[in-house]
Design an enzyme around this catalytic site. Structure first.
Site, PDB file in Angstrom:
ATOM      1  N   ASP A 170       0.812  -1.224   0.000  1.00  0.00           N
ATOM      2  CA  ASP A 170       0.000   0.000   0.000  1.00  0.00           C
ATOM      3  C   ASP A 170       0.841   1.268   0.000  1.00  0.00           C
ATOM      4  O   ASP A 170       0.452   2.293   0.567  1.00  0.00           O
ATOM      5  CB  ASP A 170      -0.969   0.011   1.200  1.00  0.00           C
ATOM      6  N   LYS A 187       1.739   2.047  -5.094  1.00  0.00           N
ATOM      7  CA  LYS A 187       2.299   1.466  -6.321  1.00  0.00           C
ATOM      8  C   LYS A 187       1.404   1.727  -7.537  1.00  0.00           C
ATOM      9  O   LYS A 187       1.873   2.079  -8.607  1.00  0.00           O
ATOM     10  CB  LYS A 187       2.504  -0.052  -6.134  1.00  0.00           C
ATOM     11  N   GLY A 208      -4.437  -4.509  -3.745  1.00  0.00           N
ATOM     12  CA  GLY A 208      -5.441  -3.486  -4.073  1.00  0.00           C
ATOM     13  C   GLY A 208      -4.686  -2.248  -4.493  1.00  0.00           C
ATOM     14  O   GLY A 208      -4.063  -1.592  -3.659  1.00  0.00           O
ATOM     15  N   HIS A 209      -4.657  -1.960  -5.775  1.00  0.00           N
ATOM     16  CA  HIS A 209      -3.884  -0.834  -6.304  1.00  0.00           C
ATOM     17  C   HIS A 209      -4.846   0.240  -6.793  1.00  0.00           C
ATOM     18  O   HIS A 209      -5.666   0.001  -7.680  1.00  0.00           O
ATOM     19  CB  HIS A 209      -2.958  -1.310  -7.435  1.00  0.00           C
ATOM     20  N   GLN A 267       2.042  -6.186  -3.054  1.00  0.00           N
ATOM     21  CA  GLN A 267       2.464  -6.239  -1.645  1.00  0.00           C
ATOM     22  C   GLN A 267       3.757  -5.425  -1.458  1.00  0.00           C
ATOM     23  O   GLN A 267       3.977  -4.481  -2.191  1.00  0.00           O
ATOM     24  CB  GLN A 267       2.644  -7.695  -1.178  1.00  0.00           C
TER      25      GLN A 267
HETATM   26  P1  GDP Z   1      -0.787   0.205  -3.547  1.00  0.00           P
HETATM   27  O1  GDP Z   1      -1.361  -1.062  -3.025  1.00  0.00           O
HETATM   28  O2  GDP Z   1       0.685   0.317  -3.266  1.00  0.00           O
HETATM   29  O3  GDP Z   1      -1.102   0.472  -4.988  1.00  0.00           O
HETATM   30  O4  GDP Z   1      -1.464   1.377  -2.703  1.00  0.00           O
HETATM   31  P2  GDP Z   1      -3.029   1.503  -2.350  1.00  0.00           P
HETATM   32  O5  GDP Z   1      -3.747   1.933  -3.563  1.00  0.00           O
HETATM   33  O6  GDP Z   1      -3.517   0.302  -1.637  1.00  0.00           O
HETATM   34  O7  GDP Z   1      -2.992   2.656  -1.256  1.00  0.00           O
HETATM   35  C1  GDP Z   1      -2.483   3.925  -1.540  1.00  0.00           C
HETATM   36  C2  GDP Z   1      -3.594   4.943  -1.238  1.00  0.00           C
HETATM   37  O8  GDP Z   1      -3.026   6.242  -1.211  1.00  0.00           O
HETATM   38  C3  GDP Z   1      -4.662   5.012  -2.316  1.00  0.00           C
HETATM   39  O9  GDP Z   1      -5.862   5.397  -1.725  1.00  0.00           O
HETATM   40  C4  GDP Z   1      -4.157   6.097  -3.255  1.00  0.00           C
HETATM   41  O10 GDP Z   1      -5.196   6.755  -3.981  1.00  0.00           O
HETATM   42  C5  GDP Z   1      -3.538   7.059  -2.267  1.00  0.00           C
HETATM   43  N1  GDP Z   1      -2.387   7.828  -2.756  1.00  0.00           N
HETATM   44  C6  GDP Z   1      -1.387   7.453  -3.599  1.00  0.00           C
HETATM   45  N2  GDP Z   1      -0.462   8.422  -3.691  1.00  0.00           N
HETATM   46  C7  GDP Z   1      -0.878   9.438  -2.888  1.00  0.00           C
HETATM   47  C8  GDP Z   1      -0.325  10.694  -2.516  1.00  0.00           C
HETATM   48  O11 GDP Z   1       0.753  11.086  -2.939  1.00  0.00           O
HETATM   49  N3  GDP Z   1      -1.033  11.447  -1.627  1.00  0.00           N
HETATM   50  C9  GDP Z   1      -2.223  11.056  -1.104  1.00  0.00           C
HETATM   51  N4  GDP Z   1      -2.846  11.856  -0.250  1.00  0.00           N
HETATM   52  N5  GDP Z   1      -2.780   9.861  -1.420  1.00  0.00           N
HETATM   53  C10 GDP Z   1      -2.099   9.060  -2.293  1.00  0.00           C
HETATM   54  P1  IMO Z   2      -0.873  -4.316  -2.153  1.00  0.00           P
HETATM   55  O1  IMO Z   2      -0.385  -4.892  -3.456  1.00  0.00           O
HETATM   56  C1  IMO Z   2      -0.944  -4.636   2.194  1.00  0.00           C
HETATM   57  C2  IMO Z   2      -1.028  -8.665   3.897  1.00  0.00           C
HETATM   58  C3  IMO Z   2      -2.277  -9.084   4.631  1.00  0.00           C
HETATM   59  C4  IMO Z   2      -1.659  -9.990   5.686  1.00  0.00           C
HETATM   60  C5  IMO Z   2      -0.531 -10.691   4.917  1.00  0.00           C
HETATM   61  C6  IMO Z   2      -0.904 -12.069   4.382  1.00  0.00           C
HETATM   62  O2  IMO Z   2      -2.151  -3.606  -2.229  1.00  0.00           O
HETATM   63  O3  IMO Z   2       0.230  -3.528  -1.494  1.00  0.00           O
HETATM   64  P2  IMO Z   2      -2.445 -12.877   2.366  1.00  0.00           P
HETATM   65  O4  IMO Z   2      -3.896 -12.684   2.104  1.00  0.00           O
HETATM   66  O5  IMO Z   2      -1.564 -12.341   1.283  1.00  0.00           O
HETATM   67  O6  IMO Z   2      -2.085 -14.281   2.725  1.00  0.00           O
HETATM   68  O7  IMO Z   2      -2.152 -12.008   3.699  1.00  0.00           O
HETATM   69  O8  IMO Z   2      -0.226  -9.836   3.823  1.00  0.00           O
HETATM   70  N1  IMO Z   2      -1.251  -8.194   2.495  1.00  0.00           N
HETATM   71  C7  IMO Z   2      -1.170  -6.914   2.137  1.00  0.00           C
HETATM   72  N2  IMO Z   2      -0.981  -5.796   2.870  1.00  0.00           N
HETATM   73  N3  IMO Z   2      -1.045  -4.551   0.846  1.00  0.00           N
HETATM   74  C8  IMO Z   2      -1.202  -5.665   0.091  1.00  0.00           C
HETATM   75  O9  IMO Z   2      -1.177  -5.633  -1.245  1.00  0.00           O
HETATM   76  C9  IMO Z   2      -1.329  -6.913   0.738  1.00  0.00           C
HETATM   77  N4  IMO Z   2      -1.520  -8.185   0.311  1.00  0.00           N
HETATM   78  C10 IMO Z   2      -1.455  -8.956   1.399  1.00  0.00           C
HETATM   79  O10 IMO Z   2      -2.934  -7.987   5.203  1.00  0.00           O
HETATM   80  O11 IMO Z   2      -1.060  -9.217   6.690  1.00  0.00           O
HETATM   81 MG    MG Z   3      -2.882  -1.723  -1.803  1.00  0.00          MG
END
Ligand code: GDP
Ligand code: IMO
Ligand code: MG
Length: 427
Positions: free
Chosen positions: A19, A22, A46-47, A229
């Site tokens: 998170d 990415k 979840g991207h 991840q």
């Molecule tokens: P990922 O799993 O690495 O793709 O990240 P996620 O999408 O799960 O979580 C990142 C969250 O931060 C999402 O809600 C994005 O919309 C948000 N986000 C990404 N870059 C920025 C930023 O520079 N500033 C803010 N405020 N939010 C951001």
């Molecule tokens: P993105 O790509 C954050 C965490 C789960 C748990 C551990 C194992 O969005 O960054 P699993 O279901 O994979 O066996 O769970 O890994 N986890 C993540 N945490 N971002 C993710 O993906 C994750 N995918 C798995 O919360 O701690």
């Molecule tokens: Mg994510």
């Protein structure tokens, strides 16, 4: 930079616990890419991409899919839920995004069965307080079956006799575990067959040997290899056992695509300006007070896959340094800088004694403290417009990590980004 083809590839890896933002960075980079490849994980990811105020969350399909000129490829290292894939394709279609001639899925991907999900959930339940906090998507049990050589791959779906036989062997074993060991409900093999086969029929034209496709793209395109991840969730190098079941690091790229390591010309670490973790396990720089909750609120730190609250803490540079080594990181994309805008003081975690796995606590945690900038950085696109204390924060990260920050994200939207280096120029 726009439209220019430089023919180089970027490997994009989360440096902490996922998170990091990415999806947003892949979306920015894909303007100048022609291929985007996922190589590990599944729909536990979840991207999030935000374009013109429209939010798209992708779990399984590579984040390049929103661009018309990008081929989105799912490599052999990814585990696939056919139901999740179908839902994601339908959701994209609702937003007028087609996957036709754009989505390619490796025939070698292992398939997540409903019994894998049931086992994941039953196992977490039985672990009680020591549970991992998985996403409950069946990721772990599917990778277990892959290694145990009893997994079912997408290629098996092309022959219904083979599929029936393999499904029976696999699910009979799962049902035995569910019933006898976990005292949980079993699932019908026939129902599973009847449910999954029609979904496969709908998506089978996307299935192929993706290796020649990636190698072909590599000849005259920029490719993004999109990690899921983060480094500390790596099965080998993360905070085991509180990890996911794949190699989220550089090695996962190699095994999960089937192309050579030399094809990743530039390794980009995605680092959030503070640290978060969702699920259980050690988190040395975690904030257990109101400030942690405030950062979570400002950063919208709610899991994109499970909706769980993410734990928040100060940026952990000890982990960043480890990540840089492990993933051969050349540059850092620093995200969510704007989330720290309100803080009078900001800390950076620089060191601690090794984590004690008996109580999951780190001791002797050392921080440096800096003055915050107390002014909005939201949407800044030019480095010179950043407040001096924000520049100082970035240069401290660079100095301690020994690595350049090449991109700075200042908001969730596509255009809220400072680009300091054209990373596609590296060959
Ligand atoms: P990922 O799993 O690495 O793709 O990240 P996620 O999408 O799960 O979580 C990142 C969250 O931060 C999402 O809600 C994005 O919309 C948000 N986000 C990404 N870059 C920025 C930023 O520079 N500033 C803010 N405020 N939010 C951001
Ligand atoms: P993105 O790509 C954050 C965490 C789960 C748990 C551990 C194992 O969005 O960054 P699993 O279901 O994979 O066996 O769970 O890994 N986890 C993540 N945490 N971002 C993710 O993906 C994750 N995918 C798995 O919360 O701690
Ligand atoms: Mg994510």
């Amino acid at each position: 930079m726009e439209g220019e083809i430089r023919m180089s590839n970027v490997l994009l890896i989360g440096t902490h616990w996922g998170d990091e933002g990415k999806g947003k960075i892949v979306d920015v980079l894909s303007e100048n890419a022609q291929g985007c490849v996922r190589f590990q994980g599944g729909h536990n990811a979840g991207h999030t991409l935000v374009i013109n105020d429209v939010k798209t969350i992708l779990h399984l399909i590579p984040s390049g899919i929103l661009r018309n000129n990008v081929k989105s490829i799912i490599g052999n290292g990814v585990v696939i839920s056919l139901e999740a894939l179908q839902t994601e394709i339908k959701d994209l279609m609702k937003n007028k995004i087609s996957v036709e001639n754009k989505l390619f899925i490796s025939q070698s991907c292992h398939v997540i069965l409903p019994t894998h999900v049931a086992l994941d959930i039953a196992r977490e339940k039985s672990l009680g307080k020591s549970s991992i906090g998985t996403t409950g998507r069946g990721i772990g049990p599917t990778y277990e079956d892959k290694v145990a050589r009893r997994g079912i791959r997408i290629i098996d779906f092309f022959d219904t006799n083979i599929l029936k036989k393999k499904l029976s062997i696999s699910m009979e074993y799962h049902n035995f575990l569910l019933k006898k060991y976990y005292h949980a409900d079993t699932l019908s093999i026939d129902d599973t067959f009847d449910k999954l086969l029609p979904i496969f029929e709908n998506i089978k034209h996307h299935v192929c040997d993706v290796v020649p496709l990636i190698l072909d793209l590599n000849k005259n395109s920029n490719i993004i290899f999109e990690g899921a991840q983060g480094t500390m969730l790596d099965i080998d190098h993360g905070t085991y056992p509180y990890v996911t079941s794949s190699n989220t690091t550089l090695s996962g790229f190699i095994s999960g695509t089937g192309i050579g390591v030399d094809k990743a010309h530039y390794s980009l670490g995605i680092t959030k300006a503070y640290s978060t973790r969702v699920g259980h396990g050690p988190f040395p720089s975690e904030l257990h007070d109101q400030l942690g909750l405030d950062i979570a609120k400002w950063g919208g730190e709610v899991g994109a896959t499970t909706g769980r609250a993410r734990r928040c803490g100060w940026l952990d540079l000890k982990i960043l340094k480890q990540s840089i080594e492990l993933n051969r990181i050349n540059g850092i994309a620093l995200t969510k800088l704007d989330v720290l805008d309100n803080l009078e003081k900001i800390k950076i975690c620089i060191d601690y004694d090794p984590i004690n796995y008996e109580n999951f606590k780190a001791s002797n945690i050392q921080y440096i403290e800096m003055d915050g900038w107390m002014t909005s950085t939201v949407g800044i696109t030019n480095f010179n417009d950043l407040p001096n204390n924000a520049k100082e924060y970035i240069s401290t990260i660079e100095k301690i990590s020994g690595t350049k920050v090449v991109m700075i994200s200042t908001g969730p939207s596509r255009h809220q980004i400072i680009i300091l280096e054209d990373i596609f120029k590296h060959q």
